[in-house]
Design an enzyme around this catalytic site. Structure first.
Site, PDB file in Angstrom:
ATOM      1  N   GLY A 148      -4.550  -9.140   3.722  1.00  0.00           N
ATOM      2  CA  GLY A 148      -5.495  -8.317   2.868  1.00  0.00           C
ATOM      3  C   GLY A 148      -5.037  -8.249   1.457  1.00  0.00           C
ATOM      4  O   GLY A 148      -5.014  -7.260   1.007  1.00  0.00           O
ATOM      5  N   SER A 149      -4.406  -9.570   1.046  1.00  0.00           N
ATOM      6  CA  SER A 149      -4.066  -9.340  -0.430  1.00  0.00           C
ATOM      7  C   SER A 149      -4.509 -10.705  -1.264  1.00  0.00           C
ATOM      8  O   SER A 149      -4.229 -11.765  -0.591  1.00  0.00           O
ATOM      9  CB  SER A 149      -2.516  -9.475  -0.484  1.00  0.00           C
ATOM     10  OG  SER A 149      -1.944  -9.389  -1.816  1.00  0.00           O
ATOM     11  N   SER A 150      -4.779 -10.755  -2.295  1.00  0.00           N
ATOM     12  CA  SER A 150      -4.971 -11.723  -3.309  1.00  0.00           C
ATOM     13  C   SER A 150      -3.908 -12.373  -3.869  1.00  0.00           C
ATOM     14  O   SER A 150      -4.137 -13.151  -4.620  1.00  0.00           O
ATOM     15  CB  SER A 150      -6.205 -11.413  -4.442  1.00  0.00           C
ATOM     16  OG  SER A 150      -5.360 -10.445  -5.282  1.00  0.00           O
ATOM     17  N   CYS A 167      14.564  15.208 -13.934  1.00  0.00           N
ATOM     18  CA  CYS A 167      15.669  15.917 -13.281  1.00  0.00           C
ATOM     19  C   CYS A 167      15.985  15.130 -11.934  1.00  0.00           C
ATOM     20  O   CYS A 167      16.932  15.494 -11.254  1.00  0.00           O
ATOM     21  CB  CYS A 167      15.661  17.153 -13.309  1.00  0.00           C
ATOM     22  SG  CYS A 167      14.629  17.817 -12.041  1.00  0.00           S
ATOM     23  N   CYS A 216       7.529  20.479 -12.980  1.00  0.00           N
ATOM     24  CA  CYS A 216       8.619  20.560 -11.787  1.00  0.00           C
ATOM     25  C   CYS A 216       9.402  22.173 -11.725  1.00  0.00           C
ATOM     26  O   CYS A 216       9.608  22.648 -12.861  1.00  0.00           O
ATOM     27  CB  CYS A 216       9.948  19.886 -12.410  1.00  0.00           C
ATOM     28  SG  CYS A 216      11.378  19.799 -11.256  1.00  0.00           S
ATOM     29  N   CYS A 269      10.539  13.955  -9.958  1.00  0.00           N
ATOM     30  CA  CYS A 269      10.297  14.527 -11.280  1.00  0.00           C
ATOM     31  C   CYS A 269      11.316  13.358 -12.101  1.00  0.00           C
ATOM     32  O   CYS A 269      12.438  13.125 -11.737  1.00  0.00           O
ATOM     33  CB  CYS A 269      11.175  16.056 -11.617  1.00  0.00           C
ATOM     34  SG  CYS A 269      11.403  16.268 -13.392  1.00  0.00           S
ATOM     35  N   ASN A 316       0.779  -1.137  -0.050  1.00  0.00           N
ATOM     36  CA  ASN A 316      -0.056   0.024  -0.112  1.00  0.00           C
ATOM     37  C   ASN A 316       0.937   1.281   0.173  1.00  0.00           C
ATOM     38  O   ASN A 316       2.053   1.145   0.370  1.00  0.00           O
ATOM     39  CB  ASN A 316      -1.083   0.044   1.116  1.00  0.00           C
ATOM     40  CG  ASN A 316      -1.974  -1.203   1.253  1.00  0.00           C
ATOM     41  OD1 ASN A 316      -1.997  -1.830   0.125  1.00  0.00           O
ATOM     42  ND2 ASN A 316      -2.317  -1.660   2.249  1.00  0.00           N
ATOM     43  N   VAL A 317       0.424   2.292  -0.475  1.00  0.00           N
ATOM     44  CA  VAL A 317       1.080   3.657  -0.683  1.00  0.00           C
ATOM     45  C   VAL A 317       0.172   4.633   0.225  1.00  0.00           C
ATOM     46  O   VAL A 317       0.538   5.865  -0.218  1.00  0.00           O
ATOM     47  CB  VAL A 317       1.177   3.930  -2.154  1.00  0.00           C
ATOM     48  CG1 VAL A 317       1.965   3.058  -2.893  1.00  0.00           C
ATOM     49  CG2 VAL A 317      -0.360   4.135  -2.554  1.00  0.00           C
ATOM     50  N   HIS A 366       5.939  -0.426  -2.817  1.00  0.00           N
ATOM     51  CA  HIS A 366       5.597   0.392  -4.030  1.00  0.00           C
ATOM     52  C   HIS A 366       5.635   1.615  -3.910  1.00  0.00           C
ATOM     53  O   HIS A 366       5.037   2.567  -4.538  1.00  0.00           O
ATOM     54  CB  HIS A 366       3.968  -0.128  -4.354  1.00  0.00           C
ATOM     55  CG  HIS A 366       3.922  -1.271  -4.864  1.00  0.00           C
ATOM     56  ND1 HIS A 366       2.633  -2.157  -4.786  1.00  0.00           N
ATOM     57  CD2 HIS A 366       4.848  -2.345  -5.175  1.00  0.00           C
ATOM     58  CE1 HIS A 366       2.875  -3.393  -5.256  1.00  0.00           C
ATOM     59  NE2 HIS A 366       4.002  -3.512  -5.474  1.00  0.00           N
TER      60      HIS A 366
END
Length: 298
Positions: free
Chosen positions: A235-237, A135, A194, A132, A107-108, A124
């Site tokens: 919680g993951s398939s 750069c 940017c 960016c 999860n992010v 992830h």
């Protein structure tokens, strides 16, 4: 029972395993955050409900980046309002009790850290930072949100009123902060650029579908897997190889694999202990059961 069907066990069974062999390495997926109002990409049957932005599409054109940022701009306020649920809090309790060790999360959303969990590896990446692609400059996501707010006065009100299905409802928020919007609304959006190089190649510092997890991060997770006495998947398939490879690695080394999630998983053949149940109430019960065992042992 078929060889590829994992053994269904009770919370007490898992508590006993953790008491005897913990601290377990934990791998969490999008199902961990659904009770916080951030729906998974997949339904209970493991099939994808929505198509997320891919790395290839995002990097291909300015129009794709404009579409992502317009949708993310709308989704960000609700996404950041999400709070840790009972499952996140139970993971923290289990870590503090010594039953859980490090946590690898796919999860992010940062909710594990918000709940007080330590030693979290964000496989992830994190939506909290933007990079960016031209750069390499990094910037806080809230600063990018502020820029987009100033550059697009009134966009939120106009966009939310344009979607026939009502994009402001939480069921439209996705694990990457994206949200459904009509193309007509997106075309008017001024995407961020940017501040260092001026290019429009700003990207949230997360691995989109089709992208690759940095090699050093993968190696770190493999090392954690190799050293783990138990691997617990929450919680993951396991449909995506990004997380499934650690289950395969653990199984190949004879490490018990516990899976707590709703519905079947890609890793059923490698799973040794399985609980098919909602995460919040199940993990809360597990934390209590582990605590009771610790009290009796003390």
């Amino acid at each position: 029972m078929s060889a590829d069907v994992p053994r269904a066990v009770s919370v007490a069974d898992v508590a006993s395993l953790l008491h005897e062999r913990g601290p377990a390495l934990v791998l969490t997926g999008a199902g961990m955050s659904t009770e916080s109002g951030i729906p998974d990409y997949r339904g209970p049957d493991g099939n994808r409900r929505v198509t997320p932005m891919s790395h290839q599409k995002f990097t291909a054109t300015s129009e794709a980046r404009q579409r992502y940022w317009a949708r993310s701009f709308i989704g960000w306020q609700r996404f950041t309002a999400a709070e840790p649920n009972d499952g996140h809090l139970a993971v923290t309790d289990l870590q503090r009790s010594g039953a859980f060790g490090a946590v690898i999360t796919q999860n992010v959303d940062g909710l594990h850290q918000d709940a007080g969990t330590r030693a979290v590896v964000e496989l992830h990446g994190s939506l909290a930072e933007v990079v960016c692609l031209m750069c390499g400059e990094r910037v806080d996501r809230d600063l990018v949100q502020a820029f987009m707010h100033d550059a697009n006065p009134g966009f939120g009100a106009r966009a939310l009123g344009s979607a026939p299905d009502g994009s402001q409802v939480s069921s439209q928020i996705r694990p990457d902060g994206d949200i459904v919007l009509e193309d007509a609304a997106v075309r008017t959006f001024v995407a961020p650029r940017c501040l260092v190089c001026g290019d429009d190649t700003l990207k949230p510092d997360v691995v989109f579908f089709g992208g690759s997890v940095p090699r050093d991060r993968v190696d770190r997770c493999f090392a954690l897997t190799d050293a783990a006495p138990v691997l617990v998947v929450l919680g993951s398939s396991l449909k995506v190889m990004s997380g499934y490879r650690f289950v395969r690695r653990a199984a190949a080394r004879g490490i018990p694999v516990v899976v707590i999630t709703r519905g079947p998983t890609r890793g059923d053949a490698e799973t040794t202990h399985r609980i098919d149940a909602p995460l919040g109430v199940t993990l809360s019960s597990l934390a209590r059961a582990v605590g009771e065992r610790t009290d009796r042992a003390g």
